[in-house]
Design a protein around this motif. Sequence first.
Motif, PDB file in Angstrom:
ATOM      1  N   GLU A  24       0.764  -1.169  -0.131  1.00  0.00           N
ATOM      2  CA  GLU A  24      -0.063  -0.101   0.116  1.00  0.00           C
ATOM      3  C   GLU A  24       0.883   1.348   0.045  1.00  0.00           C
ATOM      4  N   LYS A  25       0.738   1.873  -0.963  1.00  0.00           N
ATOM      5  CA  LYS A  25       1.575   3.363  -1.141  1.00  0.00           C
ATOM      6  C   LYS A  25       0.608   4.127  -2.133  1.00  0.00           C
ATOM      7  N   THR A  26       0.513   5.369  -1.643  1.00  0.00           N
ATOM      8  CA  THR A  26      -0.479   6.448  -2.244  1.00  0.00           C
ATOM      9  C   THR A  26       0.204   7.754  -2.730  1.00  0.00           C
ATOM     10  N   LEU A  27       0.154   8.111  -3.768  1.00  0.00           N
ATOM     11  CA  LEU A  27       0.962   9.346  -4.007  1.00  0.00           C
ATOM     12  C   LEU A  27      -0.080  10.433  -4.316  1.00  0.00           C
ATOM     13  N   HIS A  28      -0.045  11.642  -3.499  1.00  0.00           N
ATOM     14  CA  HIS A  28      -0.847  12.747  -3.532  1.00  0.00           C
ATOM     15  C   HIS A  28       0.160  13.878  -4.116  1.00  0.00           C
ATOM     16  N   ALA A  29      -0.275  14.269  -5.304  1.00  0.00           N
ATOM     17  CA  ALA A  29       0.422  15.535  -6.338  1.00  0.00           C
ATOM     18  C   ALA A  29      -0.568  16.519  -5.980  1.00  0.00           C
ATOM     19  N   ASN A  30      -0.150  17.723  -5.853  1.00  0.00           N
ATOM     20  CA  ASN A  30      -0.758  19.061  -5.788  1.00  0.00           C
ATOM     21  C   ASN A  30      -0.093  20.056  -6.576  1.00  0.00           C
ATOM     22  N   PRO A  31      -0.646  21.021  -7.207  1.00  0.00           N
ATOM     23  CA  PRO A  31       0.125  22.100  -7.777  1.00  0.00           C
ATOM     24  C   PRO A  31       0.609  22.854  -6.717  1.00  0.00           C
ATOM     25  N   GLY A  32       1.820  23.695  -6.952  1.00  0.00           N
ATOM     26  CA  GLY A  32       2.418  24.611  -6.464  1.00  0.00           C
ATOM     27  C   GLY A  32       3.704  24.243  -6.310  1.00  0.00           C
ATOM     28  N   ARG A  33       4.573  25.170  -5.407  1.00  0.00           N
ATOM     29  CA  ARG A  33       5.793  24.987  -5.241  1.00  0.00           C
ATOM     30  C   ARG A  33       6.250  24.396  -4.070  1.00  0.00           C
ATOM     31  N   HIS A  34       7.536  24.103  -3.752  1.00  0.00           N
ATOM     32  CA  HIS A  34       8.042  23.141  -2.768  1.00  0.00           C
ATOM     33  C   HIS A  34       7.571  23.434  -1.519  1.00  0.00           C
ATOM     34  N   PRO A  88     -12.621  22.563  -8.964  1.00  0.00           N
ATOM     35  CA  PRO A  88     -11.622  21.315  -8.411  1.00  0.00           C
ATOM     36  C   PRO A  88     -11.706  20.089  -8.532  1.00  0.00           C
ATOM     37  N   VAL A  89     -10.709  19.393  -8.885  1.00  0.00           N
ATOM     38  CA  VAL A  89     -10.378  18.025  -9.563  1.00  0.00           C
ATOM     39  C   VAL A  89      -9.853  17.091  -8.587  1.00  0.00           C
ATOM     40  N   GLU A  90     -10.267  15.825  -8.316  1.00  0.00           N
ATOM     41  CA  GLU A  90      -9.479  14.818  -7.811  1.00  0.00           C
ATOM     42  C   GLU A  90      -9.265  13.687  -8.815  1.00  0.00           C
ATOM     43  N   PHE A  91      -7.977  13.510  -9.033  1.00  0.00           N
ATOM     44  CA  PHE A  91      -7.938  12.757 -10.422  1.00  0.00           C
ATOM     45  C   PHE A  91      -7.024  11.313  -9.839  1.00  0.00           C
ATOM     46  N   LEU A  92      -7.481  10.348 -10.043  1.00  0.00           N
ATOM     47  CA  LEU A  92      -7.056   8.997  -9.913  1.00  0.00           C
ATOM     48  C   LEU A  92      -6.310   8.137 -11.090  1.00  0.00           C
ATOM     49  N   VAL A  93      -5.298   7.594 -10.426  1.00  0.00           N
ATOM     50  CA  VAL A  93      -4.120   7.137 -11.390  1.00  0.00           C
ATOM     51  C   VAL A  93      -3.880   5.648 -10.968  1.00  0.00           C
ATOM     52  N   GLN A  94      -4.097   4.473 -11.488  1.00  0.00           N
ATOM     53  CA  GLN A  94      -3.482   3.325 -11.139  1.00  0.00           C
ATOM     54  C   GLN A  94      -1.950   3.029 -11.706  1.00  0.00           C
ATOM     55  N   TRP A  95      -1.258   3.054 -10.900  1.00  0.00           N
ATOM     56  CA  TRP A  95       0.343   3.239 -10.929  1.00  0.00           C
ATOM     57  C   TRP A  95       0.788   1.878 -12.204  1.00  0.00           C
ATOM     58  N   ASP A  96      -0.055   1.016 -12.284  1.00  0.00           N
ATOM     59  CA  ASP A  96       0.380  -0.240 -13.115  1.00  0.00           C
ATOM     60  C   ASP A  96      -0.902  -0.467 -13.903  1.00  0.00           C
ATOM     61  N   ASP A  97      -1.575   0.624 -14.354  1.00  0.00           N
ATOM     62  CA  ASP A  97      -2.716   0.385 -15.388  1.00  0.00           C
ATOM     63  C   ASP A  97      -2.233  -0.210 -16.722  1.00  0.00           C
ATOM     64  N   GLY A 145      -1.387  -0.993  -8.659  1.00  0.00           N
ATOM     65  CA  GLY A 145      -2.299  -1.915  -9.145  1.00  0.00           C
ATOM     66  C   GLY A 145      -2.970  -1.494 -10.431  1.00  0.00           C
ATOM     67  N   ARG A 146      -3.441  -2.627 -11.071  1.00  0.00           N
ATOM     68  CA  ARG A 146      -4.257  -2.345 -12.425  1.00  0.00           C
ATOM     69  C   ARG A 146      -5.278  -1.626 -12.564  1.00  0.00           C
ATOM     70  N   HIS A 147      -5.800  -1.197 -13.861  1.00  0.00           N
ATOM     71  CA  HIS A 147      -6.970  -0.575 -14.032  1.00  0.00           C
ATOM     72  C   HIS A 147      -8.216  -0.633 -13.224  1.00  0.00           C
ATOM     73  N   GLY A 148      -8.495  -1.937 -13.016  1.00  0.00           N
ATOM     74  CA  GLY A 148      -9.883  -2.086 -12.005  1.00  0.00           C
ATOM     75  C   GLY A 148      -9.384  -2.202 -10.455  1.00  0.00           C
ATOM     76  N   GLU A 149      -8.101  -1.702 -10.212  1.00  0.00           N
ATOM     77  CA  GLU A 149      -8.037  -2.180  -8.495  1.00  0.00           C
ATOM     78  C   GLU A 149      -7.950  -0.873  -7.931  1.00  0.00           C
ATOM     79  N   ILE A 150      -8.751   0.207  -8.037  1.00  0.00           N
ATOM     80  CA  ILE A 150      -8.773   1.439  -7.351  1.00  0.00           C
ATOM     81  C   ILE A 150      -8.951   0.875  -5.763  1.00  0.00           C
ATOM     82  N   PRO A 151      -8.156   1.412  -4.907  1.00  0.00           N
ATOM     83  CA  PRO A 151      -8.167   0.775  -3.392  1.00  0.00           C
ATOM     84  C   PRO A 151      -9.381   1.563  -2.819  1.00  0.00           C
ATOM     85  N   ALA A 152     -10.073   0.600  -1.607  1.00  0.00           N
ATOM     86  CA  ALA A 152     -11.337   1.082  -1.181  1.00  0.00           C
ATOM     87  C   ALA A 152     -11.165   2.457  -0.666  1.00  0.00           C
TER      88      ALA A 152
END
Lengths: 247, 247
Positions: A217-227, B189-198, B225-232
């Motif tokens: 389980e690792k989750t990346l949160h990216a947001n606009p803006g500087r350091h 405002p947008v929250e955007f989800l990416v599956q790292w191993d899509d 995780g893959r395309h269909g594996e967004i964590p709960a």
Amino acid sequence: MRFTSPTSSDGVTEQLFTLSFTFGEIPGVLWTPDGASGPRPLILMGHGGGQHKKAPGIAARAARLVAECGFAVAAVDAPAHGDRPRTEEHLRVIGELRTRMRTGGDVAPVLAELHTLVAGQSVPEWRAVLDALQDLGHVGAGPVGYWGMSLGCGLGVPFVAAEPRVRAAVLGLNGAETSAEAAARITVPVEFLVQWDDESVPRAASLALFDLFASAEKTLHANPGRHGEIPAFELDSTLRFFTRHLG
Amino acid sequence: MRFTSPTSSDGVTEQLFTLSFTFGEIPGVLWTPDGASGPRPLILMGHGGGQHKKAPGIAARAARLVAECGFAVAAVDAPAHGDRPRTEEHLRVIGELRTRMRTGGDVAPVLAELHTLVAGQSVPEWRAVLDALQDLGHVGAGPVGYWGMSLGCGLGVPFVAAEPRVRAAVLGLNGAETSAEAAARITVPVEFLVQWDDESVPRAASLALFDLFASAEKTLHANPGRHGEIPAFELDSTLRFFTRHLG
């Protein structure tokens, strides 16, 4: 571990401490809920470069972790920071970093050099601080989390990799240059923060570090803006992340 | 807009509806809290490719948005999906997509072709559905959010860009190929989800789409995780995101 007299504010007790260790005295601070007794989760917080154990970003986050989650939180001055002495080599690297920041030069390799220089000292120091804190009745041997951005991430990655008592980590604002080998040994849950327009850390280096963590389980949160511009809502997420994994 | 008789489960009322529009009948579903009256935030949910308005991932998320936040939630069958007819061109592109998925071919350009084909129809349809839903007493003209992954993102980006009533969006599992121009017009405002191993969406294409949004507040959440594996735990985040921006 020697403590000064505690002070209290808004339900949070603050105790400054000093721990004698191989490389000299380590100045630190422990925050706990007022009147706390018995074991509780402990969050170790690593401050950023040029900051210190009670920098505003550390103290504000610690206050919420203590008041809202009932956790204990500790921070120490990193080697060459806060109340601690700087060696000739520290001064040379920090000077080079400041020059490049002022002139718009490439800071990433100098940051990596500084992190490597300091980490050899800070990892055993954090382990000694953790040993001492867990001997306290109002901290105890509960689950441990680590929070660190920027320098606090560069030093945190090798510490989290080396220390099995750390069960979850919030890391970020740092690239893979200094800590690739250690990152690949981290298996605990990680929440990793990236500033999309970071002027100090190349985006690709941040993504590469996230990629390296071996955590299921690792989750990346990216947001606009500087350091320095992490949005306030990420602290809400940090509290929930530690509560989910340590609470 | 014609409704069938409502049913209720665990505090959530479900009403199937049909709306007649330029391209034929649009079948949809509206979920609201039992006994709801008066205006409330409305979330429009766009399902994924090959799915339909009541796919498990849609229905489960809708139930929590209604039960925990008190929102109204609506979904419709996208063109060529669920109970809707497929044209010769739909069938050709869907066939090509299935072939490439089966044989391990490059699906990204075919997905982009499908999204472009369907979006020309779905954007005006969503606007007509929104008009009709906002006329209902227990939905009303409250703030509107959009949630869509994969095809639901490919169709959602041009819809959110075109529709000023949408005030926040959760998007993801899609790249920039189909919707770059529309993405650059999104400012909410947008929250955007990416599956790292899509396996369907190249990582770089996902990051490129996130990069394009013109929103002052946009946050990228990437998980292994893959395309269909967004964590709960991302659904918890979705609820908080919509509550923060629409609640």
